[in-house]
Motif scaffolding. Structure first.
Motif, PDB file in Angstrom:
ATOM      1  N   UNK A 290      92.059  -2.193  47.419  1.00 10.63           N
ATOM      2  CA  UNK A 290      90.407  -1.918  46.869  1.00 10.63           C
ATOM      3  C   UNK A 290      89.648  -1.540  48.186  1.00 10.63           C
ATOM      4  N   UNK A 291      89.631  -2.335  49.124  1.00 12.42           N
ATOM      5  CA  UNK A 291      88.811  -1.917  50.441  1.00 12.42           C
ATOM      6  C   UNK A 291      89.575  -2.470  51.651  1.00 12.42           C
ATOM      7  N   UNK A 292      89.657  -1.546  52.580  1.00 12.39           N
ATOM      8  CA  UNK A 292      90.286  -2.007  54.027  1.00 12.39           C
ATOM      9  C   UNK A 292      89.380  -2.798  54.790  1.00 12.39           C
ATOM     10  N   UNK A 293      87.881  -2.407  54.513  1.00 10.23           N
ATOM     11  CA  UNK A 293      86.764  -3.130  55.201  1.00 10.23           C
ATOM     12  C   UNK A 293      86.637  -4.561  54.740  1.00 10.23           C
ATOM     13  N   UNK A 294      86.740  -4.764  53.452  1.00  6.73           N
ATOM     14  CA  UNK A 294      86.594  -6.085  52.992  1.00  6.73           C
ATOM     15  C   UNK A 294      87.663  -7.171  53.269  1.00  6.73           C
ATOM     16  N   UNK A 295      89.016  -6.358  53.660  1.00 10.81           N
ATOM     17  CA  UNK A 295      90.128  -7.263  53.800  1.00 10.81           C
ATOM     18  C   UNK A 295      89.829  -7.612  55.227  1.00 10.81           C
ATOM     19  N   UNK A 296      89.610  -6.772  56.322  1.00 13.26           N
ATOM     20  CA  UNK A 296      89.242  -6.997  57.882  1.00 13.26           C
ATOM     21  C   UNK A 296      87.827  -8.049  57.883  1.00 13.26           C
ATOM     22  N   UNK A 297      87.090  -7.668  56.907  1.00 14.00           N
ATOM     23  CA  UNK A 297      85.952  -8.784  57.296  1.00 14.00           C
ATOM     24  C   UNK A 297      86.209 -10.305  56.832  1.00 14.00           C
ATOM     25  N   UNK A 298      87.056 -10.332  55.839  1.00 15.52           N
ATOM     26  CA  UNK A 298      87.484 -11.592  55.347  1.00 15.52           C
ATOM     27  C   UNK A 298      88.283 -12.136  56.485  1.00 15.52           C
ATOM     28  N   UNK A 299      89.094 -11.609  57.094  1.00 14.51           N
ATOM     29  CA  UNK A 299      90.025 -12.036  58.026  1.00 14.51           C
ATOM     30  C   UNK A 299      89.342 -12.371  59.177  1.00 14.51           C
ATOM     31  N   UNK A 300      88.309 -11.770  59.688  1.00 14.77           N
ATOM     32  CA  UNK A 300      87.511 -11.956  60.709  1.00 14.77           C
ATOM     33  C   UNK A 300      86.715 -13.209  60.737  1.00 14.77           C
ATOM     34  N   UNK A 301      86.051 -13.246  59.597  1.00 19.76           N
ATOM     35  CA  UNK A 301      85.452 -14.409  59.099  1.00 19.76           C
ATOM     36  C   UNK A 301      86.340 -15.739  59.017  1.00 19.76           C
ATOM     37  N   UNK A 302      87.284 -15.541  58.404  1.00 17.91           N
ATOM     38  CA  UNK A 302      88.527 -16.606  58.614  1.00 17.91           C
ATOM     39  C   UNK A 302      88.666 -17.008  59.702  1.00 17.91           C
ATOM     40  N   UNK A 303      89.030 -16.006  60.789  1.00 10.76           N
ATOM     41  CA  UNK A 303      89.358 -16.510  62.086  1.00 10.76           C
ATOM     42  C   UNK A 303      88.166 -17.183  62.762  1.00 10.76           C
ATOM     43  N   UNK A 304      86.908 -16.850  62.721  1.00  6.01           N
ATOM     44  CA  UNK A 304      85.789 -17.494  63.418  1.00  6.01           C
ATOM     45  C   UNK A 304      85.774 -18.934  62.954  1.00  6.01           C
ATOM     46  N   UNK A 305      85.987 -18.996  61.497  1.00  2.00           N
ATOM     47  CA  UNK A 305      85.591 -20.310  60.905  1.00  2.00           C
ATOM     48  C   UNK A 305      86.814 -21.137  61.343  1.00  2.00           C
ATOM     49  N   UNK A 306      87.947 -20.772  61.637  1.00  2.00           N
ATOM     50  CA  UNK A 306      89.164 -21.479  62.093  1.00  2.00           C
ATOM     51  C   UNK A 306      89.013 -21.754  63.477  1.00  2.00           C
ATOM     52  N   UNK A 307      88.525 -21.041  64.376  1.00  2.00           N
ATOM     53  CA  UNK A 307      88.092 -21.634  65.914  1.00  2.00           C
ATOM     54  C   UNK A 307      87.255 -22.380  66.005  1.00  2.00           C
ATOM     55  N   UNK A 308      86.183 -22.243  65.052  1.00  2.00           N
ATOM     56  CA  UNK A 308      84.928 -23.393  64.915  1.00  2.00           C
ATOM     57  C   UNK A 308      85.608 -24.759  64.633  1.00  2.00           C
ATOM     58  N   UNK A 309      86.368 -24.808  63.521  1.00  2.00           N
ATOM     59  CA  UNK A 309      86.680 -25.916  63.011  1.00  2.00           C
ATOM     60  C   UNK A 309      87.897 -26.696  64.069  1.00  2.00           C
ATOM     61  N   UNK A 310      88.605 -25.805  64.445  1.00  2.00           N
ATOM     62  CA  UNK A 310      89.785 -26.274  65.528  1.00  2.00           C
ATOM     63  C   UNK A 310      88.834 -26.951  66.566  1.00  2.00           C
TER      64      UNK A 310
END
Length: 288
Positions: free
Chosen positions: A107-127
Motif C-alpha cells: 500500500x505505502x512504503x512510507x507508512x511501513x517505514x514510519x511504523x517501523x521507526x515509531x516501533x523502534x523508538x518505542x522499543x528503545x524507550x521501554x528498554x
C-alpha cells in the motif's frame, strides 16, 4: 477459418476486416454471422491467496514459542522473572518490525517505514525503563522520531505545500534541539545556536521544495541547484557554529571546501545535460 491476405492472421467467420491491419476480408463461401461475439469475455483465473498472512502466522507461532520458552527458563530456577521481560519486549519489537512491511508495503512504503521507526523508538524507550532508566531511551527515541517526522512531512504535504512542510520541519527540529538542551545539557545554547540552525534548515528546505515544484521537468537544473543549496547550507552552519564558539572565520574552513566541491559538481551536471556534444561524448565513453 479464413486468413488475412495481408498479414496472415487467422480470422473469425464474422469479421469483415482484419483486426490488425484492417484489410477487408475477401469472402466467397463464408457467411458473416453478426450474432457471433467477436471478443468473448474470458473468465479471470482465481487469484492465489496472499502469502503475507501465512508468513506472519508462522512468525507469530515461532515468537510465541520463543516467549514461552524464555519465561519457563527464567522462572523455573527460583520462581522469579529476571530477564524474561527484556526477551518478550525484544520479541514483540521483532514481530512488529516484520509485520509492518508485510502488511503495508504494497500500500505505502512510507507508512511501513514510519511504523517501523515509531516501533523502534518505542522499543528503545521501554528498554531504557526496564533496565533502570538512565535517560538514554528518551534521547534515542526522540532522535529517531525527529528524523522520521522530517522525512515524512514532505511526503504527506504535496502539491504546492512545500513552504508549509519546510516550516513544520523547522519547528520539529527546533523542538528536538530544545528537548536536548533542557534534558541533557547544563548550558543554554538553544537561542544562540539551536534556533538559528532551525531557521537556516527551514530556509534550506523551503528553497529545495520551491525549486523542485518550479522546475520539475529539467532535472539537471534541479540537481545543480540543490547541490548549490547544500554548499550554502554547510557554509551557514559553519558560520553559526563559529560565531557561537567565538572562532574567527577563515576562508580555508571546511565549509568553503564543501561549497567549492558542490559548485564544481553542479557545474559539471549542468554542462553534461546542457551541451549535447558533452553529453553524447560522455555516453559514448561510459557505453550508455
Amino acid at each position: 477459418m479464413p486468413y488475412c491476405v495481408e498479414c496472415g492472421v487467422e480470422l473469425a467467420a464474422s469479421e469483415p476486416e482484419c483486426p490488425l491491419c484492417h484489410t477487408p476480408v475477401m469472402k466467397k463461401n463464408y457467411q458473416i454471422d453478426t450474432e457471433q461475439d467477436l471478443y468473448p469475455v474470458t473468465k479471470q483465473a482465481p487469484q492465489p491467496p496472499k502469502p503475507a498472512s501465512n508468513i506472519m502466522g508462522l512468525f507469530t507461532i515461532l515468537f510465541i514459542l520463543a516467549g514461552i520458552i524464555s519465561i519457563t527458563v527464567d522462572v523455573a530456577p527460583d520462581s522469579s522473572a529476571d530477564w524474561a521481560g527484556i526477551v518478550l519486549l525484544s520479541l514483540s519489537f521483532a514481530w512488529l518490525i516484520l509485520a509492518f512491511p508485510l502488511l503495508f508495503l504494497r500500500k505505502s512504503i512510507g507508512a511501513a517505514l514510519t511504523a517501523d521507526m515509531v516501533t523502534t523508538a518505542s522499543y528503545l524507550f521501554l528498554l531504557d525503563i526496564i533496565t533502570g532508566y538512565s535517560g538514554w531511551g528518551i534521547l534515542a527515541s526522540s532522535s529517531i522520531l525527529t528524523v522520521t517526522a522530517i522525512l515524512v512531512v514532505p511526503t504527506i504535504l504535496r502539491g504546492g505545500k512545500g513552504l508549509f512542510a519546510a516550516v513544520l520541519d523547522g519547528l520539529i527540529l527546533a523542538s528536538y534541539l530544545l528537548i536536548i538542551q533542557e534534558g541533557y545539557s547544563d548550558s543554554k545554547w538553544f537561542v544562540e545556536l539551536g534556533l538559528p540552525i532551525s531557521l537556516l534548515t527551514t530556509a534550506f528546505l523551503a528553497a529545495v521544495f520551491f525549486t523542485a515544484s518550479s522546475i520539475r521537468r529539467r532535472r539537471y537544473r534541479l540537481s545543480s541547484l540543490i547541490l548549490v543549496y547544500i554548499g550554502l547550507f554547510n557554509m551557514g552552519i559553519d558560520v553559526l557554529v563559529s560565531r557561537f564558539l567565538d572562532i574567527q572565520l577563515h576562508v580555508s574552513r571546511w565549509s568553503s571546501i564543501v561549497l567549492m566541491s558542490s559548485l564544481a559538481a553542479a557545474l559539471i551536471i549542468y554542462l553534461i545535460y546542457r551541451v549535447p556534444r558533452v553529453r553524447h561524448a560522455l555516453k559514448k565513453r561510459l557505453h550508455l
